[in-house]
Design an enzyme around this catalytic site. Structure first.
Site, PDB file in Angstrom:
ATOM      1  N   TYR A  36       0.820  -1.218   0.000  1.00  0.00           N
ATOM      2  CA  TYR A  36       0.000   0.000   0.000  1.00  0.00           C
ATOM      3  C   TYR A  36       0.854   1.269   0.000  1.00  0.00           C
ATOM      4  O   TYR A  36       0.531   2.259   0.664  1.00  0.00           O
ATOM      5  CB  TYR A  36      -0.985  -0.012   1.176  1.00  0.00           C
ATOM      6  CG  TYR A  36      -1.909  -1.201   1.112  1.00  0.00           C
ATOM      7  CD1 TYR A  36      -3.002  -1.206   0.256  1.00  0.00           C
ATOM      8  CD2 TYR A  36      -1.653  -2.346   1.859  1.00  0.00           C
ATOM      9  CE1 TYR A  36      -3.830  -2.319   0.157  1.00  0.00           C
ATOM     10  CE2 TYR A  36      -2.477  -3.464   1.777  1.00  0.00           C
ATOM     11  CZ  TYR A  36      -3.568  -3.440   0.911  1.00  0.00           C
ATOM     12  OH  TYR A  36      -4.367  -4.542   0.802  1.00  0.00           O
ATOM     13  N   TRP A  57       2.616   4.623  -2.016  1.00  0.00           N
ATOM     14  CA  TRP A  57       1.985   5.698  -2.776  1.00  0.00           C
ATOM     15  C   TRP A  57       1.633   5.240  -4.187  1.00  0.00           C
ATOM     16  O   TRP A  57       2.323   4.437  -4.804  1.00  0.00           O
ATOM     17  CB  TRP A  57       2.918   6.900  -2.865  1.00  0.00           C
ATOM     18  CG  TRP A  57       3.202   7.550  -1.547  1.00  0.00           C
ATOM     19  CD1 TRP A  57       2.477   7.461  -0.401  1.00  0.00           C
ATOM     20  CD2 TRP A  57       4.321   8.395  -1.256  1.00  0.00           C
ATOM     21  NE1 TRP A  57       3.041   8.204   0.585  1.00  0.00           N
ATOM     22  CE2 TRP A  57       4.185   8.797   0.099  1.00  0.00           C
ATOM     23  CE3 TRP A  57       5.406   8.863  -1.990  1.00  0.00           C
ATOM     24  CZ2 TRP A  57       5.097   9.626   0.724  1.00  0.00           C
ATOM     25  CZ3 TRP A  57       6.327   9.704  -1.377  1.00  0.00           C
ATOM     26  CH2 TRP A  57       6.170  10.078  -0.039  1.00  0.00           C
ATOM     27  N   ALA A  68       8.658  16.485 -18.020  1.00  0.00           N
ATOM     28  CA  ALA A  68       9.301  15.587 -17.068  1.00  0.00           C
ATOM     29  C   ALA A  68       9.871  16.342 -15.875  1.00  0.00           C
ATOM     30  O   ALA A  68      10.478  17.419 -16.016  1.00  0.00           O
ATOM     31  CB  ALA A  68      10.403  14.799 -17.764  1.00  0.00           C
ATOM     32  N   GLU A  74       0.017  18.477 -11.394  1.00  0.00           N
ATOM     33  CA  GLU A  74       1.040  18.982 -10.487  1.00  0.00           C
ATOM     34  C   GLU A  74       1.695  20.186 -11.159  1.00  0.00           C
ATOM     35  O   GLU A  74       1.961  20.160 -12.368  1.00  0.00           O
ATOM     36  CB  GLU A  74       2.115  17.929 -10.214  1.00  0.00           C
ATOM     37  CG  GLU A  74       1.692  16.829  -9.274  1.00  0.00           C
ATOM     38  CD  GLU A  74       2.815  15.835  -9.050  1.00  0.00           C
ATOM     39  OE1 GLU A  74       2.717  15.074  -8.077  1.00  0.00           O
ATOM     40  OE2 GLU A  74       3.792  15.818  -9.844  1.00  0.00           O
TER      41      GLU A  74
END
Length: 849
Positions: free
Chosen positions: A440, A442, A692, A746
């Site tokens: 579990y 990220w 990137a 992001e």
């Protein structure tokens, strides 16, 4: 529908014909029907039951019919140049009022044989005079609201006389797609033996036998083959030709060769040429600086032919394939951590039942069933994506896919722990689905569409996920943003207190085209558009099937010039797995063109060209490929529609699905714009547009790209939109009535300081900017995250910037500071609480305004 008399037709001597004749003149009676059974293509088809081939099959009960627009055509390849004396068109009720009969030697440059105005249907028999290999009916104006429809299209004449053949000095193999049994290393690929450069070479592994082959693009008469050996040469070898890349005919057997340069006169016909080494002269492998193939056609290669084999990186299997698990394991061992490698692979599973299989998928690896429905290909086992290679962190499990098959998981639950650019489409999971890695850790996905999961889906550590037009047995949790549209069994919206945003239906959707087997013949199924969809599209499968011979099967080594020639001939494109360097822009100009990639086929524009332009036409399907920016700045990597495009495509929109963009990471990459959508009504269904943040060639200016997605067209819909790290706006929306369902973002990690991203008195470019001039816009399920690692003190003004107008509405919006590296002052404009601290707690707005 009238029939015209011969007498009236013979009275007309002009090129412009108003009343064509019905029967052939007696002088033409002996001419042969050259078109029957030949390869036929068209600008479009109305549906799968009315293909182009039906107009040349000699059956007056079958027909071709086009889409309902004026600029449509039907063409037939006679197989060789012929003297054409007559063309007979047997119209169905949907006939042409005005049209031309045209001829071409290469399917690129066309000459008019006849122009018909005022046609009234029935049977048109036209006396013509000309020479060519290709004949087409080019529609100008329809006589009915429907498209054009022909029961039969017949071309009469005599085959041209053949002049004595001479062996051309031109190299028919140069720049053509090449493959090999093996390569010594990445610096000695098969393509290097066909690049015209005596300073580059192919070399194999040090074992016998080995082979090197080239696809000439069409069947050629081969007269000579030149070999230029490096020091590691072949002592014994065979020169071979093949029509299909599978059955080989030996043109010459050579024993006791001494290397160096050698030329061999041969005689044979084939599309593929192979050097088959049987005994090496040294301890090394086989190594060739250059291979040249000479033909009697002068090296032009003639028109590009459709169909053919699927290239060296497509692995086709069936349940009886020996060592099948070993095949999966070998590719996985190579690709598990090859995040920026050059390997590309596609597994194709023929219909049947596969027992005890665990197909682990690494980077640039795709697995697909070859049935028309997912349940045709059944795996009693697993398709697995986990994150052991990255210590249990799944946030970089990019660029892989699974499609069109059924899974009965070995322990009841399949694991699909992916990040961005990893679509899970058209899958029937007869059990549960775990989206988190073992342990579990990220995870940052993800996308599911047109799938049935009978059991429960467990996202667990997944930060965000979008699911469309599917059904689930349950959904256990979520971290920040779980968005659903048209999903049976989806949880109810709870965004004010939880992660869920749920819409009952998807306003417009059209599933991705896919390759399948019809008997032993490969075809591509092109699904139809759905409106207000809910649940999966299968097994009803509305849509059209296209035979593989209507596709140029693009293989590694193919040039942009050949690709564009294929498009100009009316062929679609099927990119097989590989990395393709482009020295010119791929221009898609024909309505309903399909550009489909297998195994994350990758396009790299060189020298500052754009990778691909799409004209402002109906129904283009772009699907399943990656565009990787080159080292010289491109203006726009992918442009859909020219500037100022304004045509209405609402009935048949262009779709962009699983098309991914990368700037940097595999090396320096530069682009001003990543994707620009100028056409109206485009549907963008799942994309990851990524500047990137890690890998090679990464830095604020090193891989600079100002804009991710720019939308100038009206009525554009995006579903599953992932855009990250751009120097300015990640999304800039200028068009009216745009809609977005699910957005993940992001901000650029590497902004050096606040000053570098300050504009108009605002610190930070919004992740999602709607222009001030826009009156109507709506979006659901939006998230922007900041991780300003270069300057954690940056406070970004807001994640989203939109005009405050009654028609502009946002639903379920949030911003998040990842670990306190930078903060947001607001969510939308100057609305919403700031983020703070290091606990990664979202600041949310349920509705704006």
């Amino acid at each position: 529908m009238g029939l015209r008399s011969l007498g009236v037709a013979l009275a007309s001597t002009a090129a412009l014909i108003t009343l064509p004749a019905v029967a052939p003149p007696p002088a033409l009676a002996a001419d042969a029907n050259l078109s029957q059974g030949r390869t036929a293509t068209s600008s479009s088809t109305e549906n799968a039951a009315t293909p182009a081939t039906a107009a040349v099959d000699g059956d007056t009960a079958t027909r071709w019919s086009s889409a309902a627009t004026d600029d449509q055509w039907l063409q037939v390849d006679l197989g060789a140049t012929a003297s054409i004396s007559q063309v007979v068109l047997n119209w169905e009720a949907a006939y042409a009022a005005d049209y031309k009969i045209q001829v071409s030697s290469d399917a690129r440059t066309w000459s008019d044989l006849r122009t018909v105005n005022g046609g009234d249907g029935g049977t048109d028999t036209l006396a013509v005079s000309g020479q060519g290999r290709y004949v087409r009916m080019q529609g100008i104006h329809r006589a009915t609201p429907w498209g054009y429809s022909l029961w039969e299209f017949q071309v009469f004449g005599t085959p041209g006389t053949t002049q004595p053949a001479t062996c051309s000095t031109a190299n028919s193999a140069q720049g053509k797609a090449a493959s090999a049994s093996s390569t010594e290393n990445a610096g000695t690929p098969a393509s290097a033996a066909f690049d015209g450069n005596d300073g580059t070479r192919w070399s194999s592994q040090a074992a016998d036998p080995q082979w090197l082959r080239v696809d000439l693009g069409s069947s050629q008469d081969i007269c000579k083959i030149d070999l230029n050996w490096e020091a590691a040469y072949g002592r014994d070898f065979q020169l071979q030709a093949s029509a299909d890349g599978q059955t080989w005919n030996t043109l010459k057997t050579v024993t006791g060769a001494t290397g160096g340069r050698a030329s061999y006169d041969v005689s044979g016909t084939g599309r593929y040429v192979r050097v088959l080494g049987t005994a090496r002269a040294t301890a090394w492998g086989y190594s060739l600086w250059e291979v040249a193939v000479h033909t009697t056609s002068g090296g032009t290669g003639g028109p590009v032919q459709g169909g053919g084999d699927l290239g060296p990186n497509v692995i086709v299997v069936d349940p009886s394939t020996p060592n099948l698990q070993q095949k999966f394991d070998q590719v996985f061992a190579q690709q598990e951590s090859a995040q920026f490698g050059s390997g590309r692979y596609q597994f194709l599973l023929k219909p049947g039942t596969y027992n005890g299989i665990n197909a682990q998928l690494g980077f640039y690896t795709s697995i697909s069933g070859l049935g028309l429905n997912p349940d045709d290909t059944q795996i009693n086992g697993d398709i697995t994506v986990d994150a052991g290679w990255f210590n249990g962190n799944a946030t970089q499990n990019f660029w892989r896919s699974a499609e069109n098959l059924a899974i009965t998981p070995s322990n009841g639950t399949d694991r699909w722990a992916v990040a961005q650019a990893a679509p899970f489409r058209r899958i029937h999971v007869k059990g549960g689905l775990n989206l988190a890695p073992n342990g579990y850790g990220w995870a940052s996905g993800g996308y599911i569409a047109d799938s049935k999961i009978d059991g429960t889906v467990g996202p667990y550590s997944q930060q965000q996920w979008y699911t469309r037009d599917s059904s689930v047995g349950g959904w256990t949790n979520g971290v920040w943003n779980m968005t659903f549209t048209g999903v049976q069994g989806a949880p109810a919206t709870n965004f004010d207190t939880g992660p869920y945003t749920t819409l009952d239906t998807t306003p417009i959707s059209r599933e991705k085209p896919f390759l399948y087997l019809d008997g032993n013949a490969y075809k591509v199924f092109v699904p139809a558009k759905r409106t207000n969809a809910r649940g999966v599209s299968w097994p009803a499968n509305a849509g059209t099937s296209l035979p593989l011979d209507q596709f140029y099967v693009v293989k590694p080594g193919a040039t942009a010039a050949t690709i564009n020639t294929a498009l100009s001939q009316g062929l679609n494109l099927l990119f097989t797995p590989g990395v393709y360097h482009l020295d010119q822009t791929i221009d898609v100009t024909r309505p309903d063109t399909v550009v489909l990639g297998l195994g994350l086929a990758t396009l790299v524009p060189d020298g500052g060209v754009d990778a691909m332009h799409v004209a402002d036409v109906d129904g283009v399907r772009l699907a399943g490929f990656l565009i990787d920016a080159g080292a010289t700045r491109s203006d726009t990597l992918l442009r859909i529609g020219p500037a100022g495009a304004a045509a209405d495509h609402s009935a048949n929109p262009t779709t962009m699905q699983d098309v991914f963009i990368r700037i940097g990471g595999a090396g320096p990459g530069l682009a001003t714009n990543s994707v620009v959508v100028n056409s109206d009504d485009v549907v963008v269904d799942h994309t990851w547009i990524w500047r990137a943040d890690h890998g090679e060639g990464v830095g604020w200016e090193t891989n600079r790209a100002d804009y991710g997605l720019v939308v100038n067209g009206d009525d554009v819909l995006t579903t599953g939109l992932f855009v990250e790290h751009f120097n300015k706006y990640d999304v800039l929306w200028n068009g009216e009535r745009g809609r977005t369902i699910f957005f993940q973002n992001e901000k650029a990690y590497d902004a050096p300081n606040a000053a570098a991203i300050t504009h108009d008195g605002i610190v930070g470019y919004a992740a999602y900017k709607v222009a001030d001039t826009v009156a109507v816009h709506e979006a659901w399920g939006l998230g922007s995250y900041c991780n300003y690692t270069s300057d954690p003190s940056i406070v970004q003004r807001h994640g989203f910037q939109v005009p405050v107008k009654p028609g502009v509405k946002l639903h379920s919006i949030q911003v998040i500071s990842l670990g306190g590296k930078g903060q947001y002052a607001h969510v939308v404009n100057d609305t919403g609480a700031p983020t703070s601290g290091t606990d990664t707690i979202p600041s949310k707005i349920t509705q704006f305004p």
